[in-house]
Every structure is written in structure tokens, then in C-alpha cells.
Design a protein around this motif. Structure first.
Motif, PDB file in Angstrom:
ATOM      1  N   GLY A  16     -10.391 -16.919   1.447  1.00 40.35           N
ATOM      2  CA  GLY A  16     -10.374 -15.425   2.063  1.00 40.35           C
ATOM      3  C   GLY A  16      -8.836 -14.541   2.036  1.00 40.35           C
ATOM      4  N   GLY A  17      -8.786 -14.790   3.096  1.00 40.17           N
ATOM      5  CA  GLY A  17      -7.176 -13.937   3.564  1.00 40.17           C
ATOM      6  C   GLY A  17      -6.340 -14.010   2.308  1.00 40.17           C
ATOM      7  N   LEU A  20      -7.907 -11.463  -0.452  1.00 41.43           N
ATOM      8  CA  LEU A  20      -7.462 -10.385  -0.362  1.00 41.43           C
ATOM      9  C   LEU A  20      -6.676 -10.418  -0.412  1.00 41.43           C
ATOM     10  CD1 LEU A  20      -8.891  -8.150   1.192  1.00 41.43           C
ATOM     11  CD2 LEU A  20      -8.375  -8.901   3.410  1.00 41.43           C
ATOM     12  N   ILE A  23      -5.569  -9.146  -3.773  1.00 43.22           N
ATOM     13  CA  ILE A  23      -6.343  -7.532  -4.594  1.00 43.22           C
ATOM     14  C   ILE A  23      -5.813  -6.665  -3.919  1.00 43.22           C
ATOM     15  CG2 ILE A  23      -8.057  -6.919  -4.428  1.00 43.22           C
ATOM     16  CD1 ILE A  23     -10.020  -9.732  -4.475  1.00 43.22           C
ATOM     17  N   LEU A  24      -5.689  -6.729  -2.882  1.00 39.41           N
ATOM     18  CA  LEU A  24      -4.243  -5.607  -2.278  1.00 39.41           C
ATOM     19  C   LEU A  24      -2.941  -5.071  -2.960  1.00 39.41           C
ATOM     20  CD1 LEU A  24      -5.633  -6.057   1.551  1.00 39.41           C
ATOM     21  CD2 LEU A  24      -6.277  -4.023   0.162  1.00 39.41           C
TER      22      LEU A  24
END
Length: 318
Positions: A16-17, A20, A23-24
Motif C-alpha cells: 500500500g505504501g 501511495l 500515486i503521490l
């Protein structure tokens, strides 16, 4: 929580990290790029105003219609007049998106469109130094029967595309002096003539300092090719004012035809193969992929070698 559950939990957290971060990075990368693009557009507008050029409010202008790159979005457009030659010109920042998803690719171009006396011809001067892979390939997919290679150094670094029926009229624009000037000053560009318009293509958004260097060269280019505003004669059939190099009748004009059969066939085969569930199909796709990778490496090496040769040859003329 068992050790196995903990491992799964931490694995999901790590995954998930990772997503993330992606995405960021995409979000802030897009935001930064849009900010950078707006800044470049503002610089382009300020430069145009300082040069006395007119900023076009329209996103699509008529003078781009005869170009081989007439699709895509015009980001910015300015217009002016060539000093001494008095030909009107437009400069476009163009962006064209092709494909979708993973296959999506964006092509950025600077197109300089110059109004010339109507030649009633079409000709492409395709530079081998100017890498076609960045262009979208519009100028290197014409019928090979319409490709004309001139002898000497010019033929080493440029291909000419023209209809066979108009070779004599087309070549009359390419005098030894004009070929030498194109070779020494326009090797990083492709040139297209289509009737009353001459196009110069750069496959990137050119910086204003680069345009400043290019614009003063236009007068001599038009002079050498006899395409200044004043280089006209009266056409025998219609009595219209045309370029000195124009044919005697517009009916003689033949358009260049693109030959994309092999590219189209390859695309259809690979697209159909992706829906066939058979081991051999996977091998075929891998082989095709490797072929294109090897070809890309070969073309890159060939391009670098050609550029080294060009630098060596052109130094003899300067």
C-alpha cells in the motif's frame, strides 16, 4: 495476531505504501509539469510581444491544414513577417497524443509555417539527422517509389520525397547553393512544401532562444529557393500569380501517398494474437518485442554514427 498474520499485514502495508508513493509522485509530477508548461507558455508570449509578433487567440489556424502534422492541439500560435523577404509566417507549439493507456504517447512539436508563392507542388526534405522517432513518423512513411536520393553529401544526410511527375519542377528549387545552405543550417529540421506553404518541423517545443537563431535564417532560405513573396510569375492557364517554380497547370500537381501497409499489418497481427491463448503466441510476441528492441539499439547507433559523419563533413564548408 499470529506471526503469519503479521507478515501478511506488513506485506499489505508495504504494498500500500508503494502504491501511495507512486500515486503521490504522479500527482505532484503532473502538477509540477503543468506549472512548468504554463511558465513556458508565459515566457513564449512575452518573447513574442518583445519581437512584435502577433499572438493568435485561435487554437487552430488555417495555415497548418496542409501540414503532414495537422492533428493534435495547438498550444500556442504567433505570427509575423520574415524580414526582407516579406513572407508571412506562423509559429505553433503543437502537442499530439496517440494511443491510450500504456500505449499512449505524446508528441511535442514546433511547426513554422511560411506563406510562399503557390508552387502547386508537394515536396518533403527529410533530414536523417533529425530523429524521426520523436516526430510520430509522419514524414518517413511515404511510398519508397516517391523517395529521391540526390548524389553527394546532401543525399547522405537528406531524403527527398516528391511525386515522380513533378521531379523537374521540384528539383529546380534545389540549386547547389540552396542545398548547401539547407545542409549547413537546417540539418536539425525537416522541411515540407505543399502548394503555397513551406513548413519547418522541430520535434520538441523549441526554446525562444532557439527560435531567435532560426528566424534570421529564413530570408536566405527563401531567397536561395526562390520562394520570396516577390518571386512570382503569371500562370499560363489561369493567369494567377504563382511561384517561378510552379507547374503550368494545377492539374499537374500530385499528392504524396503514405505507405503504411506493413505497420498496419503488424499491428493487426499483434492485436489478434493477444486474444489467442496458445504458448506459441507468447513466443511470437517476445520475438517481435526483442526485434524492436534490437532495431531501436541499431537505429540509435546508426543515428549517432551519421551525426558524427555530418559534423566531420560540414566542418569542411565552414
Amino acid at each position: 495476531m499470529t506471526q503469519e498474520d503479521a507478515a501478511i499485514f506488513y506485506g499489505l502495508m508495504t504494498l500500500g505504501g508503494f502504491f501511495l508513493i507512486i500515486i503521490l509522485a504522479a500527482y505532484f509530477g503532473t502538477k509540477w509539469y503543468n506549472k512548468f508548461l504554463k511558465k513556458q507558455q508565459l515566457i513564449f508570449e512575452q518573447w513574442a510581444q518583445s519581437k512584435g509578433l502577433n499572438i493568435s487567440p485561435s487554437a487552430r489556424v488555417a495555415s497548418i491544414s496542409l501540414s503532414s502534422f495537422n492533428e493534435g492541439e495547438v498550444i500556442k500560435a504567433v505570427s509575423g513577417v520574415v524580414e526582407n523577404a516579406n513572407n508571412r509566417f506562423d509559429i505553433y507549439w503543437q502537442s499530439e497524443s496517440r494511443g491510450s493507456g500504456k500505449n499512449r504517447r505524446v508528441y511535442n512539436r514546433t511547426i513554422l509555417a511560411i506563406v510562399i508563392p503557390d508552387t502547386q507542388l508537394q515536396m518533403i526534405i527529410n533530414s536523417k539527422i533529425n530523429n524521426d522517432s520523436n516526430s510520430g513518423g509522419n514524414l518517413n512513411v511515404f511510398n519508397k517509389q516517391q523517395r529521391f536520393s540526390l548524389e553527394g553529401d546532401f543525399g547522405t544526410f537528406f531524403d527527398i520525397y516528391m511525386p515522380q511527375t513533378t521531379q523537374s519542377e521540384t528539383l529546380s528549387m534545389l540549386t547547389p547553393d540552396s542545398m548547401l545552405y539547407i545542409m549547413s543550417e537546417f540539418a536539425d529540421y525537416d522541411i515540407e512544401i505543399n502548394g503555397p506553404l513551406l513548413y519547418i518541423y522541430s520535434y520538441r517545443n523549441m526554446h525562444t532562444s532557439q527560435i531567435d537563431i532560426l528566424l534570421p535564417k529564413l530570408d536566405k532560405l527563401l531567397t536561395e529557393m526562390r520562394l520570396r513573396t516577390s518571386d512570382t510569375r503569371q500562370e499560363k492557364v489561369t493567369n494567377a500569380l504563382v511561384a517561378r517554380t510552379a507547374t503550368d497547370s494545377a492539374t499537374h500537381r500530385k499528392s504524396l501517398k503514405k505507405d503504411v501497409r506493413y505497420v498496419g499489418i503488424l499491428f493487426v497481427v499483434l492485436y489478434a494474437a493477444s486474444y489467442i491463448d496458445h504458448p506459441i503466441v507468447s513466443y511470437v510476441i517476445v520475438v517481435v518485442f526483442l526485434f524492436f528492441v534490437i532495431k531501436l539499439l541499431y537505429d540509435s547507433a546508426k543515428q549517432a554514427s551519421l551525426k558524427r559523419k555530418y559534423n566531420k563533413v560540414i566542418s569542411q564548408y565552414k
